[in-house]
Design an enzyme around this catalytic site. Structure first.
Site, PDB file in Angstrom:
ATOM      1  N   GLY A   1       0.646  -1.154  -0.029  1.00 17.68           N
ATOM      2  CA  GLY A   1       0.006  -0.063   0.233  1.00 17.68           C
ATOM      3  C   GLY A   1       0.783   1.350   0.072  1.00 17.68           C
TER       4      GLY A   1
ATOM      5  N   GLU B   1       4.704   3.645   6.112  1.00 18.13           N
ATOM      6  CA  GLU B   1       3.391   2.848   5.755  1.00 18.13           C
ATOM      7  C   GLU B   1       2.474   3.568   5.291  1.00 18.13           C
ATOM      8  OE1 GLU B   1       1.854   0.347   5.618  1.00 18.13           O
ATOM      9  OE2 GLU B   1       1.615  -0.373   7.677  1.00 18.13           O
TER      10      GLU B   1
ATOM     11  N   ASP C   1      -4.148   1.410  11.050  1.00 20.12           N
ATOM     12  CA  ASP C   1      -5.764   1.241  11.283  1.00 20.12           C
ATOM     13  C   ASP C   1      -5.684   0.441  12.684  1.00 20.12           C
ATOM     14  OD1 ASP C   1      -8.460   0.582  11.261  1.00 20.12           O
ATOM     15  OD2 ASP C   1      -8.402  -0.813   9.586  1.00 20.12           O
TER      16      ASP C   1
ATOM     17  N   THR D   1      -0.191  -5.140  12.201  1.00 23.77           N
ATOM     18  CA  THR D   1       1.020  -5.362  11.425  1.00 23.77           C
ATOM     19  C   THR D   1       1.957  -4.724  11.612  1.00 23.77           C
ATOM     20  OG1 THR D   1      -0.454  -3.938   9.550  1.00 23.77           O
ATOM     21  CG2 THR D   1      -0.042  -6.200   9.305  1.00 23.77           C
ATOM     22  N   LEU D   2       1.811  -3.162  11.888  1.00 21.06           N
ATOM     23  CA  LEU D   2       2.877  -2.282  12.234  1.00 21.06           C
ATOM     24  C   LEU D   2       3.529  -2.595  13.484  1.00 21.06           C
ATOM     25  CD1 LEU D   2       3.974  -0.312  10.407  1.00 21.06           C
ATOM     26  CD2 LEU D   2       2.342   1.390  11.381  1.00 21.06           C
TER      27      LEU D   2
ATOM     28  N   LYS E   1      -5.653   6.358  10.995  1.00 16.49           N
ATOM     29  CA  LYS E   1      -7.002   6.240  11.266  1.00 16.49           C
ATOM     30  C   LYS E   1      -7.241   6.234  12.747  1.00 16.49           C
ATOM     31  CE  LYS E   1      -9.166   3.682   7.565  1.00 16.49           C
ATOM     32  NZ  LYS E   1      -9.843   2.172   6.982  1.00 16.49           N
TER      33      LYS E   1
ATOM     34  N   PHE F   1     -13.185   3.828   4.694  1.00 15.42           N
ATOM     35  CA  PHE F   1     -12.537   2.677   3.916  1.00 15.42           C
ATOM     36  C   PHE F   1     -11.999   3.540   2.766  1.00 15.42           C
ATOM     37  CE2 PHE F   1     -11.052  -0.402   1.154  1.00 15.42           C
ATOM     38  CZ  PHE F   1     -10.491  -1.272   2.427  1.00 15.42           C
TER      39      PHE F   1
ATOM     40  N   ASP G   1      -5.768  -0.197  -1.597  1.00 13.27           N
ATOM     41  CA  ASP G   1      -6.639  -1.160  -2.337  1.00 13.27           C
ATOM     42  C   ASP G   1      -7.967  -1.596  -1.657  1.00 13.27           C
ATOM     43  OD1 ASP G   1      -5.581  -2.699  -0.497  1.00 13.27           O
ATOM     44  OD2 ASP G   1      -6.391  -4.467  -1.541  1.00 13.27           O
TER      45      ASP G   1
ATOM     46  N   ARG H   1      -5.437   0.695  -6.737  1.00 15.96           N
ATOM     47  CA  ARG H   1      -4.289   1.171  -6.071  1.00 15.96           C
ATOM     48  C   ARG H   1      -3.603   2.341  -6.784  1.00 15.96           C
ATOM     49  NH1 ARG H   1      -2.396  -2.016  -1.822  1.00 15.96           N
ATOM     50  NH2 ARG H   1      -2.615  -4.428  -2.064  1.00 15.96           N
TER      51      ARG H   1
END
Ligand code: IMP
Ligand code: MG
Length: 177
Positions: free
Chosen positions: A47, A101, A105, A109-110, A133, A153, A160, A166
């Site tokens: 992303g 990044e 959210d 993951t981060l 976010k 969103f 995406d 994207r």
């Protein structure tokens, strides 16, 4: 969620994105300049591809490029199970590392990526994100942010929906009215 591209409302035009990226680049440059003339910037695939590329072109420092690709196991995101698809191919030891990044959210993951990088003992570790976010109290320390986002969103400029959209040059959201 059904996706209908004709319902995309522009949130950040190309011009607004360019201004935002310029603002973040200036903050980043001002932060590093007194300490170092070389950083390692890590692109979190997929992303942040456009943000990463545009951002680094505006930063007047020597930049080593690197890439990570990490994903949550599908359907199990809330369990925090992470799958590493690609990891950096250079040592981060003693480096000034900037992770780039697209959106923070839930931060799952981060948090994983930042903790994993810390183990490689960089001299300094910072995080830049295009959007932060505010739907979750994600508790990820964001050092440089383009903008805060409502709980939309969003798609485009790297982001995406089901791996599509994207390449939209703007960032938009779904208008379900
Ligand atoms: P999390 O912070 O672990 O929940 O995951 C954040 C990742 O989910 C981001 O890096 C994006 O790739 C993706 N993501 C989160 N919100 C959006 C969105 O609004 N549009 C597109 N992708 C999103
Ligand atoms: Mg991402």
């Amino acid at each position: 969620m059904e996706f209908d591209p004709s319902k995309i409302k522009v949130l950040y035009s190309q011009k607004k994105l360019d201004e935002m990226v310029g603002r973040v680049a200036k903050q980043i440059e001002d932060y590093y300049k007194p300490m170092t003339n070389e950083i390692t910037a890590i692109c979190v695939l997929k992303g942040s591809i456009h943000f990463y590329s545009d951002l680094l072109k505006k930063i007047n420092l020597n930049v080593r490029y690197n890439f990570v690709h990490v994903s949550s196991y599908s359907g199990e995101a809330s369990t925090g199970k992470i799958k590493v698809k690609t990891w950096v191919d250079e040592s981060l030891f003693d480096q000034y590392v900037l992770v780039v990044e697209d959106i923070v959210d839930t931060g799952t993951t981060l948090r994983y990526i930042m903790n994993y990088i810390k183990k490689q003992k960089p001299k300094d570790l910072k995080l830049a994100t295009m959007f932060d976010k505010k739907a979750f109290d994600h508790k990820v320390e964001v050092n440089f942010a383009g903008a805060e986002l409502e709980n939309h969103f969003v798609v485009g400029y790297g982001l995406d929906y089901d791996q599509l959209y994207r390449n939209l040059p703007y960032v938009g959201y779904l208008d379900n009215e």
